[in-house]
Motif scaffolding. Structure first.
Motif, PDB file in Angstrom:
ATOM      1  N   ILE A  67     -49.432   1.612-122.398  1.00  0.00           N
ATOM      2  CA  ILE A  67     -50.601   1.482-121.557  1.00  0.00           C
ATOM      3  C   ILE A  67     -51.873   1.647-122.341  1.00  0.00           C
ATOM      4  CG2 ILE A  67     -51.911   2.493-119.469  1.00  0.00           C
ATOM      5  CD1 ILE A  67     -49.084   4.346-118.895  1.00  0.00           C
ATOM      6  N   THR A  68     -52.642   0.761-122.787  1.00  0.00           N
ATOM      7  CA  THR A  68     -53.603   0.632-123.488  1.00  0.00           C
ATOM      8  C   THR A  68     -55.000   1.089-122.983  1.00  0.00           C
ATOM      9  OG1 THR A  68     -54.130  -1.505-123.337  1.00  0.00           O
ATOM     10  CG2 THR A  68     -52.635  -1.176-125.024  1.00  0.00           C
ATOM     11  N   PHE A  69     -55.051   0.921-121.572  1.00  0.00           N
ATOM     12  CA  PHE A  69     -56.467   1.114-120.829  1.00  0.00           C
ATOM     13  C   PHE A  69     -56.466   2.607-120.375  1.00  0.00           C
ATOM     14  CE2 PHE A  69     -53.211  -0.941-117.996  1.00  0.00           C
ATOM     15  CZ  PHE A  69     -52.778  -0.197-117.222  1.00  0.00           C
ATOM     16  N   PRO A  70     -57.703   3.102-120.104  1.00  0.00           N
ATOM     17  CA  PRO A  70     -57.764   4.441-119.750  1.00  0.00           C
ATOM     18  C   PRO A  70     -57.444   4.395-118.402  1.00  0.00           C
ATOM     19  CG  PRO A  70     -60.140   3.534-119.922  1.00  0.00           C
ATOM     20  CD  PRO A  70     -59.057   2.735-120.464  1.00  0.00           C
ATOM     21  N   ILE A  71     -56.770   5.473-117.924  1.00  0.00           N
ATOM     22  CA  ILE A  71     -56.559   5.843-116.490  1.00  0.00           C
ATOM     23  C   ILE A  71     -57.479   7.304-116.163  1.00  0.00           C
ATOM     24  CG2 ILE A  71     -54.794   6.702-114.828  1.00  0.00           C
ATOM     25  CD1 ILE A  71     -52.882   5.037-116.205  1.00  0.00           C
ATOM     26  N   THR A  72     -58.296   7.025-115.075  1.00  0.00           N
ATOM     27  CA  THR A  72     -59.271   8.256-114.857  1.00  0.00           C
ATOM     28  C   THR A  72     -58.981   8.765-113.413  1.00  0.00           C
ATOM     29  OG1 THR A  72     -60.860   6.719-114.152  1.00  0.00           O
ATOM     30  CG2 THR A  72     -60.962   7.368-116.487  1.00  0.00           C
ATOM     31  N   LYS A  73     -57.974   8.322-112.583  1.00  0.00           N
ATOM     32  CA  LYS A  73     -58.085   8.683-111.248  1.00  0.00           C
ATOM     33  C   LYS A  73     -56.730   9.578-111.018  1.00  0.00           C
ATOM     34  CE  LYS A  73     -59.130   6.879-106.545  1.00  0.00           C
ATOM     35  NZ  LYS A  73     -59.557   5.670-105.997  1.00  0.00           N
ATOM     36  N   SER A  74     -57.011  10.524-110.443  1.00  0.00           N
ATOM     37  CA  SER A  74     -55.948  11.588-110.293  1.00  0.00           C
ATOM     38  C   SER A  74     -54.912  10.819-109.491  1.00  0.00           C
ATOM     39  CB  SER A  74     -56.389  12.877-109.425  1.00  0.00           C
ATOM     40  OG  SER A  74     -55.340  13.565-109.013  1.00  0.00           O
ATOM     41  N   GLY A  75     -53.543  10.823-109.740  1.00  0.00           N
ATOM     42  CA  GLY A  75     -52.441  10.215-109.074  1.00  0.00           C
ATOM     43  C   GLY A  75     -52.136   8.806-109.487  1.00  0.00           C
ATOM     44  N   ALA A  76     -52.995   8.145-110.134  1.00  0.00           N
ATOM     45  CA  ALA A  76     -52.890   6.827-110.517  1.00  0.00           C
ATOM     46  C   ALA A  76     -51.822   6.781-111.760  1.00  0.00           C
ATOM     47  CB  ALA A  76     -54.230   6.210-111.006  1.00  0.00           C
ATOM     48  N   SER A  77     -51.633   7.620-112.804  1.00  0.00           N
ATOM     49  CA  SER A  77     -50.523   7.716-113.815  1.00  0.00           C
ATOM     50  C   SER A  77     -49.425   7.765-113.218  1.00  0.00           C
ATOM     51  CB  SER A  77     -51.054   8.836-114.873  1.00  0.00           C
ATOM     52  OG  SER A  77     -52.048   8.645-115.552  1.00  0.00           O
ATOM     53  N   GLU A  78     -49.319   8.833-112.185  1.00  0.00           N
ATOM     54  CA  GLU A  78     -47.875   8.940-111.482  1.00  0.00           C
ATOM     55  C   GLU A  78     -47.428   7.833-110.597  1.00  0.00           C
ATOM     56  OE1 GLU A  78     -45.235  11.996-108.631  1.00  0.00           O
ATOM     57  OE2 GLU A  78     -47.617  11.976-108.717  1.00  0.00           O
ATOM     58  N   ARG A  79     -48.590   7.238-110.164  1.00  0.00           N
ATOM     59  CA  ARG A  79     -48.028   5.914-109.351  1.00  0.00           C
ATOM     60  C   ARG A  79     -47.682   4.765-110.212  1.00  0.00           C
ATOM     61  NH1 ARG A  79     -52.703   5.759-106.966  1.00  0.00           N
ATOM     62  NH2 ARG A  79     -51.762   6.656-105.023  1.00  0.00           N
ATOM     63  N   LEU A  80     -48.235   4.446-111.393  1.00  0.00           N
ATOM     64  CA  LEU A  80     -47.891   3.491-112.245  1.00  0.00           C
ATOM     65  C   LEU A  80     -46.699   3.665-112.802  1.00  0.00           C
ATOM     66  CD1 LEU A  80     -50.063   2.157-115.221  1.00  0.00           C
ATOM     67  CD2 LEU A  80     -47.367   2.379-115.554  1.00  0.00           C
ATOM     68  N   VAL A  81     -46.110   4.976-113.220  1.00  0.00           N
ATOM     69  CA  VAL A  81     -44.915   5.150-113.904  1.00  0.00           C
ATOM     70  C   VAL A  81     -43.776   5.154-112.852  1.00  0.00           C
ATOM     71  CG1 VAL A  81     -43.709   6.867-114.703  1.00  0.00           C
ATOM     72  CG2 VAL A  81     -45.733   6.623-115.577  1.00  0.00           C
ATOM     73  N   ARG A  82     -43.942   5.742-111.558  1.00  0.00           N
ATOM     74  CA  ARG A  82     -42.921   5.721-110.565  1.00  0.00           C
ATOM     75  C   ARG A  82     -42.615   4.472-110.141  1.00  0.00           C
ATOM     76  NH1 ARG A  82     -41.157  10.485-108.741  1.00  0.00           N
ATOM     77  NH2 ARG A  82     -42.209  12.394-109.275  1.00  0.00           N
ATOM     78  N   LEU A  83     -43.557   3.492-109.711  1.00  0.00           N
ATOM     79  CA  LEU A  83     -43.699   1.939-109.279  1.00  0.00           C
ATOM     80  C   LEU A  83     -43.071   1.291-110.151  1.00  0.00           C
ATOM     81  CD1 LEU A  83     -46.728   1.895-106.904  1.00  0.00           C
ATOM     82  CD2 LEU A  83     -44.203   2.615-106.412  1.00  0.00           C
ATOM     83  N   TYR A  84     -43.305   1.074-111.550  1.00  0.00           N
ATOM     84  CA  TYR A  84     -42.711   0.375-112.539  1.00  0.00           C
ATOM     85  C   TYR A  84     -41.193   0.933-112.681  1.00  0.00           C
ATOM     86  CZ  TYR A  84     -41.690  -1.778-116.578  1.00  0.00           C
ATOM     87  OH  TYR A  84     -40.765  -2.490-117.754  1.00  0.00           O
ATOM     88  N   SER A  85     -40.972   2.051-112.510  1.00  0.00           N
ATOM     89  CA  SER A  85     -39.441   2.402-112.704  1.00  0.00           C
ATOM     90  C   SER A  85     -38.602   2.137-111.664  1.00  0.00           C
ATOM     91  CB  SER A  85     -39.381   3.987-113.099  1.00  0.00           C
ATOM     92  OG  SER A  85     -40.161   4.267-114.128  1.00  0.00           O
ATOM     93  N   LYS A  86     -39.339   2.090-110.291  1.00  0.00           N
ATOM     94  CA  LYS A  86     -38.609   2.133-109.101  1.00  0.00           C
ATOM     95  C   LYS A  86     -38.218   0.568-109.024  1.00  0.00           C
ATOM     96  CE  LYS A  86     -39.116   2.610-104.203  1.00  0.00           C
ATOM     97  NZ  LYS A  86     -39.966   2.952-102.998  1.00  0.00           N
ATOM     98  N   THR A  87     -39.060  -0.265-109.483  1.00  0.00           N
ATOM     99  CA  THR A  87     -38.805  -1.809-109.390  1.00  0.00           C
ATOM    100  C   THR A  87     -37.936  -2.386-110.413  1.00  0.00           C
ATOM    101  OG1 THR A  87     -41.221  -2.446-110.501  1.00  0.00           O
ATOM    102  CG2 THR A  87     -40.964  -2.015-107.893  1.00  0.00           C
ATOM    103  N   ARG A  88     -37.424  -1.467-111.255  1.00  0.00           N
ATOM    104  CA  ARG A  88     -36.528  -2.218-112.435  1.00  0.00           C
ATOM    105  C   ARG A  88     -35.203  -2.258-111.831  1.00  0.00           C
ATOM    106  NH1 ARG A  88     -39.419  -4.316-114.738  1.00  0.00           N
ATOM    107  NH2 ARG A  88     -40.756  -3.728-112.965  1.00  0.00           N
ATOM    108  N   LYS A  89     -34.860  -3.717-112.299  1.00  0.00           N
ATOM    109  CA  LYS A  89     -33.638  -4.337-111.481  1.00  0.00           C
ATOM    110  C   LYS A  89     -32.377  -3.306-111.751  1.00  0.00           C
ATOM    111  CE  LYS A  89     -35.701  -8.818-112.688  1.00  0.00           C
ATOM    112  NZ  LYS A  89     -36.859  -8.153-112.967  1.00  0.00           N
TER     113      LYS A  89
END
Length: 302
Positions: A67-89
């Motif tokens: 992840i090269t861009f900054p994440i500044t919003k609370s909860g956004a990091s968890e959202r990215l990690v969980r949704l990417y992992s959840k959608t793996r085939k």
């Protein structure tokens, strides 16, 4: 499109110009995203507020996500990690997530207030910092801490980077912006850097041995503490146009060498670089290099 890659780069910017060639050299497969899908990248944009799984399902599988861009919003990091992992085939949660951060988390700086500007520096104690030093309370620091808190359910790590140079980023060109006046230069202390080549090597070192990095914050510099007075004196202004009848010493490098000499006389500094303990913040990045068995290739500025 290939369904699975070794490395997925979210946000193919300056870092990818070093990381992609190294992946190719090491025969690692990779994919990268940009907002507009330029140069053969995948068109994708991060929405810190969206729970739309289709945004993540569109991304390919990868062993390591950078992840090269900054994440500044609370909860956004968890959202990215969980949704990417959840959608793996295959539902794989052993994906490694590397967040690239900034050493600004130790002084509360936000994106857009980099130290290579004329903005008056924040007062900092004359002390050493390492990866274990508590970070500040800025938005990026909070988001990074949330990301690390996802371990051990998810494999996460943060690399807090010193100033980045290499390619189109030349530190020589920063002097005029950093110190447009003698008074601004007077207040400048330390600067820490790392070259893009070494950043790419560090990212792939984590990819190769993620178990050494997971759940932890790391500090990356080239192992040196640079003195702005020293750099300004040596470099001056590379594109300086001498003033008519100006001082001879300013003909090629602008007024900075003279300013530094005057400041040394005024403050009793006998030689450059100044003592590290007087420059404000000093960064100790030895633990990363030791842990991963590396040494910087670009161990000095140009």
């Amino acid at each position: 499109m290939q369904l699975s890659f070794d490395v997925l780069i979210l946000g193919a910017g300056w870092t990818s110009s070093f990381l992609i060639p190294l992946c190719k050299k090491r025969s690692l497969t990779y994919a990268a995203t940009t907002r507009n899908g330029r140069d053969g990248t995948l068109k994708w944009a991060f929405d810190p507020d969206s729970d739309d799984e289709s945004l993540y399902a569109a991304l390919p599988d990868a062993k390591t996500v950078v992840i090269t861009f900054p994440i500044t919003k609370s909860g956004a990091s968890e959202r990215l990690v969980r949704l990417y992992s959840k959608t793996r085939k295959n539902g794989d949660r052993r994906v490694g997530f590397i967040q690239l951060g900034s050493t600004g988390v130790w002084d509360g700086q936000r994106k857009g207030t980099a130290r290579n500007t004329a903005e008056p520096p924040k007062p900092v104690a004359n002390k050493w910092y390492d990866r274990h030093t508590p970070v500040g309370t800025g938005e990026r620091a909070i988001a990074e801490t949330e990301l690390l808190g996802l371990f051990p359910e998810f494999r996460t790590t943060v690399l807090n980077l010193a100033g980045l140079w290499g390619g189109q980023r030349s530190t020589r060109n920063w002097v005029g912006r950093v110190a447009p006046t003698k008074e601004t230069l007077k207040n400048k202390g330390s600067i820490h850097m790392i070259h893009g080549v070494d950043l790419a090597r560090c990212i792939l070192a984590v990819h190769d041995s993620f178990e050494k990095a997971e759940g932890q914050r790391w500090l990356l510099t080239d192992g040196r503490v640079y003195d702005w007075w020293d750099l300004a004196s040596a470099w001056g202004l590379p594109s300086h146009k001498p003033e008519e009848n100006g001082p001879a010493e300013d003909t090629h490098r602008g007024p900075h060498p003279r300013w530094v000499r005057e400041l040394m006389d005024e403050t009793g500094v006998r030689a450059l670089p100044r003592n590290v303990e007087t420059l404000g913040r000093a960064m100790d990045s030895r633990e990363f290099w030791r842990t991963f068995g590396l040494s910087p290739l670009k161990a000095r500025l140009e």
